[in-house]
Design a protein around this motif. Structure first.
Motif, PDB file in Angstrom:
ATOM      1  N   THR A 173       0.828  -1.208   0.000  1.00  0.00           N
ATOM      2  CA  THR A 173       0.000   0.000   0.000  1.00  0.00           C
ATOM      3  C   THR A 173       0.860   1.254   0.000  1.00  0.00           C
ATOM      4  O   THR A 173       0.582   2.219  -0.734  1.00  0.00           O
ATOM      5  CB  THR A 173      -0.924   0.005   1.228  1.00  0.00           C
ATOM      6  OG1 THR A 173      -1.756  -1.158   1.196  1.00  0.00           O
ATOM      7  CG2 THR A 173      -1.809   1.243   1.240  1.00  0.00           C
ATOM      8  N   GLN A 174       1.928   1.250   0.791  1.00  0.00           N
ATOM      9  CA  GLN A 174       2.783   2.431   0.862  1.00  0.00           C
ATOM     10  C   GLN A 174       3.559   2.647  -0.435  1.00  0.00           C
ATOM     11  O   GLN A 174       3.726   3.780  -0.886  1.00  0.00           O
ATOM     12  CB  GLN A 174       3.763   2.300   2.040  1.00  0.00           C
ATOM     13  CG  GLN A 174       3.089   2.241   3.401  1.00  0.00           C
ATOM     14  CD  GLN A 174       2.128   3.388   3.621  1.00  0.00           C
ATOM     15  OE1 GLN A 174       2.431   4.541   3.317  1.00  0.00           O
ATOM     16  NE2 GLN A 174       0.954   3.079   4.149  1.00  0.00           N
ATOM     17  N   VAL A 175       4.040   1.573  -1.040  1.00  0.00           N
ATOM     18  CA  VAL A 175       4.757   1.703  -2.318  1.00  0.00           C
ATOM     19  C   VAL A 175       3.827   2.214  -3.406  1.00  0.00           C
ATOM     20  O   VAL A 175       4.186   3.107  -4.200  1.00  0.00           O
ATOM     21  CB  VAL A 175       5.388   0.351  -2.715  1.00  0.00           C
ATOM     22  CG1 VAL A 175       5.954   0.422  -4.120  1.00  0.00           C
ATOM     23  CG2 VAL A 175       6.489  -0.025  -1.729  1.00  0.00           C
ATOM     24  N   ALA A 176       2.607   1.666  -3.454  1.00  0.00           N
ATOM     25  CA  ALA A 176       1.638   2.132  -4.449  1.00  0.00           C
ATOM     26  C   ALA A 176       1.291   3.599  -4.226  1.00  0.00           C
ATOM     27  O   ALA A 176       1.188   4.383  -5.181  1.00  0.00           O
ATOM     28  CB  ALA A 176       0.372   1.274  -4.375  1.00  0.00           C
ATOM     29  N   HIS A 177       1.144   3.990  -2.965  1.00  0.00           N
ATOM     30  CA  HIS A 177       0.835   5.395  -2.668  1.00  0.00           C
ATOM     31  C   HIS A 177       1.999   6.301  -3.037  1.00  0.00           C
ATOM     32  O   HIS A 177       1.794   7.434  -3.505  1.00  0.00           O
ATOM     33  CB  HIS A 177       0.497   5.540  -1.186  1.00  0.00           C
ATOM     34  CG  HIS A 177       0.151   6.933  -0.782  1.00  0.00           C
ATOM     35  ND1 HIS A 177       1.022   7.747  -0.096  1.00  0.00           N
ATOM     36  CD2 HIS A 177      -0.965   7.676  -0.984  1.00  0.00           C
ATOM     37  CE1 HIS A 177       0.463   8.914   0.109  1.00  0.00           C
ATOM     38  NE2 HIS A 177      -0.733   8.911  -0.413  1.00  0.00           N
ATOM     39  N   ALA A 178       3.228   5.825  -2.852  1.00  0.00           N
ATOM     40  CA  ALA A 178       4.399   6.634  -3.203  1.00  0.00           C
ATOM     41  C   ALA A 178       4.464   6.879  -4.706  1.00  0.00           C
ATOM     42  O   ALA A 178       4.718   8.002  -5.159  1.00  0.00           O
ATOM     43  CB  ALA A 178       5.673   5.948  -2.713  1.00  0.00           C
ATOM     44  N   PHE A 179       4.221   5.841  -5.500  1.00  0.00           N
ATOM     45  CA  PHE A 179       4.223   6.026  -6.953  1.00  0.00           C
ATOM     46  C   PHE A 179       3.048   6.892  -7.402  1.00  0.00           C
ATOM     47  O   PHE A 179       3.179   7.688  -8.337  1.00  0.00           O
ATOM     48  CB  PHE A 179       4.193   4.670  -7.653  1.00  0.00           C
ATOM     49  CG  PHE A 179       5.551   4.038  -7.791  1.00  0.00           C
ATOM     50  CD1 PHE A 179       6.424   4.460  -8.784  1.00  0.00           C
ATOM     51  CD2 PHE A 179       5.963   3.040  -6.929  1.00  0.00           C
ATOM     52  CE1 PHE A 179       7.683   3.893  -8.912  1.00  0.00           C
ATOM     53  CE2 PHE A 179       7.219   2.465  -7.050  1.00  0.00           C
ATOM     54  CZ  PHE A 179       8.078   2.893  -8.046  1.00  0.00           C
ATOM     55  N   GLU A 180       1.918   6.726  -6.758  1.00  0.00           N
ATOM     56  CA  GLU A 180       0.764   7.576  -7.083  1.00  0.00           C
ATOM     57  C   GLU A 180       1.086   9.039  -6.803  1.00  0.00           C
ATOM     58  O   GLU A 180       0.771   9.929  -7.608  1.00  0.00           O
ATOM     59  CB  GLU A 180      -0.446   7.130  -6.265  1.00  0.00           C
ATOM     60  CG  GLU A 180      -1.698   7.972  -6.495  1.00  0.00           C
ATOM     61  CD  GLU A 180      -2.834   7.569  -5.577  1.00  0.00           C
ATOM     62  OE1 GLU A 180      -3.859   8.285  -5.557  1.00  0.00           O
ATOM     63  OE2 GLU A 180      -2.716   6.544  -4.872  1.00  0.00           O
ATOM     64  N   LEU A 181       1.723   9.296  -5.672  1.00  0.00           N
ATOM     65  CA  LEU A 181       2.110  10.661  -5.336  1.00  0.00           C
ATOM     66  C   LEU A 181       3.143  11.199  -6.321  1.00  0.00           C
ATOM     67  O   LEU A 181       3.077  12.372  -6.727  1.00  0.00           O
ATOM     68  CB  LEU A 181       2.665  10.698  -3.910  1.00  0.00           C
ATOM     69  CG  LEU A 181       3.140  12.054  -3.377  1.00  0.00           C
ATOM     70  CD1 LEU A 181       1.989  13.049  -3.331  1.00  0.00           C
ATOM     71  CD2 LEU A 181       3.763  11.896  -1.995  1.00  0.00           C
ATOM     72  N   ALA A 182       4.093  10.349  -6.731  1.00  0.00           N
ATOM     73  CA  ALA A 182       5.117  10.784  -7.686  1.00  0.00           C
ATOM     74  C   ALA A 182       4.500  11.183  -9.020  1.00  0.00           C
ATOM     75  O   ALA A 182       4.824  12.236  -9.588  1.00  0.00           O
ATOM     76  CB  ALA A 182       6.140   9.668  -7.883  1.00  0.00           C
ATOM     77  N   PHE A 183       3.603  10.364  -9.547  1.00  0.00           N
ATOM     78  CA  PHE A 183       2.962  10.701 -10.822  1.00  0.00           C
ATOM     79  C   PHE A 183       2.055  11.917 -10.691  1.00  0.00           C
ATOM     80  O   PHE A 183       1.930  12.710 -11.631  1.00  0.00           O
ATOM     81  CB  PHE A 183       2.168   9.498 -11.336  1.00  0.00           C
ATOM     82  CG  PHE A 183       3.033   8.440 -11.953  1.00  0.00           C
ATOM     83  CD1 PHE A 183       3.654   8.646 -13.181  1.00  0.00           C
ATOM     84  CD2 PHE A 183       3.237   7.222 -11.317  1.00  0.00           C
ATOM     85  CE1 PHE A 183       4.459   7.679 -13.750  1.00  0.00           C
ATOM     86  CE2 PHE A 183       4.039   6.254 -11.881  1.00  0.00           C
ATOM     87  CZ  PHE A 183       4.658   6.477 -13.099  1.00  0.00           C
TER      88      PHE A 183
END
Length: 255
Positions: A173-183
């Protein structure tokens, strides 16, 4: 008799401080600002000891059995808990670096000042990372980190391992949220790049004799720098809000 009780109490507090230091030290080694590779190890040690002196008296639970037999278990559980907390916060720095890399690649700035940091970063990622760390420290990162470490003993009790499935689900969940925030942060640069290249293709189709590469490269570079000047304050404010949300509720689902 009183001296023996004082020595026993002092010994218990020293063991407790050591156990707290295990979690705090692992977390501090990964925190933005405090855990950067450019920070000397002695400074990191002093910071970890300072956080230990703050966190240990505020533990919301009774200390477990601090005998020698239980120290091996405590070393493992507390170190893992500190690494989990530190990695959760460190992902926000990686998200900002990823956003800078995407933005730099979209605006042909990916190779300028690439080796300015210990870890090679594009210019935009380096500028955004330094600005974000400075902003987070100015916004009270040390206070929020102390609250997070104290609160972590409620979420991750001392001496207990989290189940592998829970850790895996939380990590994904945290990795997915990090990539979502990056994009999300890099979206203006990607949109500008798509529109610019589309317009450049139309111009090249209309005037094949025009060397659009020589005309377009300086324009996209200048446009990327100008967009960075306009968007950086908004990007950093969005990043800081996301970081504050995580540090307030690190083990809740990100929205």
């Amino acid at each position: 008799m009183a001296a023996a009780e004082a020595i026993s109490l002092l010994q218990t507090q020293l063991w407790l401080g050591f156990v707290v230091f295990l979690r705090v030290g692992a977390a501090v080694a990964l925190l933005p600002g405090f855990g950067e590779q450019s920070v000397p190890m002695r400074i990191k040690l002093v910071v970890a000891i300072a956080f230990t002196l703050i966190v240990a008296p505020a533990l919301p639970q009774e200390p477990p059995d601090l005998s020698i037999n239980s120290m091996v278990l405590l070393v493992a559980t507390e170190t893992v808990a500190g690494v989990l907390i530190g990695l959760g916060v460190r992902l926000f720095t990686l998200a900002l670096q990823t956003a800078g890399a995407i933005a730099a690649q979209s605006t042909s700035l990916s190779q300028i000042l690439g080796g300015a940091a210990i870890e090679p970063l594009p210019a935009m990622g380096y500028v955004l990372s330094v600005g974000a760390i400075a902003l987070a420290v100015m916004a009270g990162l040390h206070i929020k980190a102390a609250h997070l470490l104290i609160h972590s003993y409620v979420l991750l009790p001392m001496g207990l391992f989290s189940t592998g499935s829970d850790v895996a689900d939380w990590g994904l969940t945290q990795v997915a949220h990090a990539f979502e925030l990056a994009f999300l942060l890099a979206a203006p640069f990607v949109l500008m790049s798509v529109l610019y290249n589309l317009a450049l293709g139309v111009i090249n189709k209309a005037m094949p004799q025009l060397m659009v590469a020589f005309v377009g490269a300086p324009v996209i570079t200048l446009g990327g720098l100008f967009l960075l000047f306009l968007a950086a304050p908004i990007m950093l404010s969005v990043w800081l809000a996301a970081l504050d949300q995580f540090m307030a509720s690190p083990f809740e689902a990100q929205r």
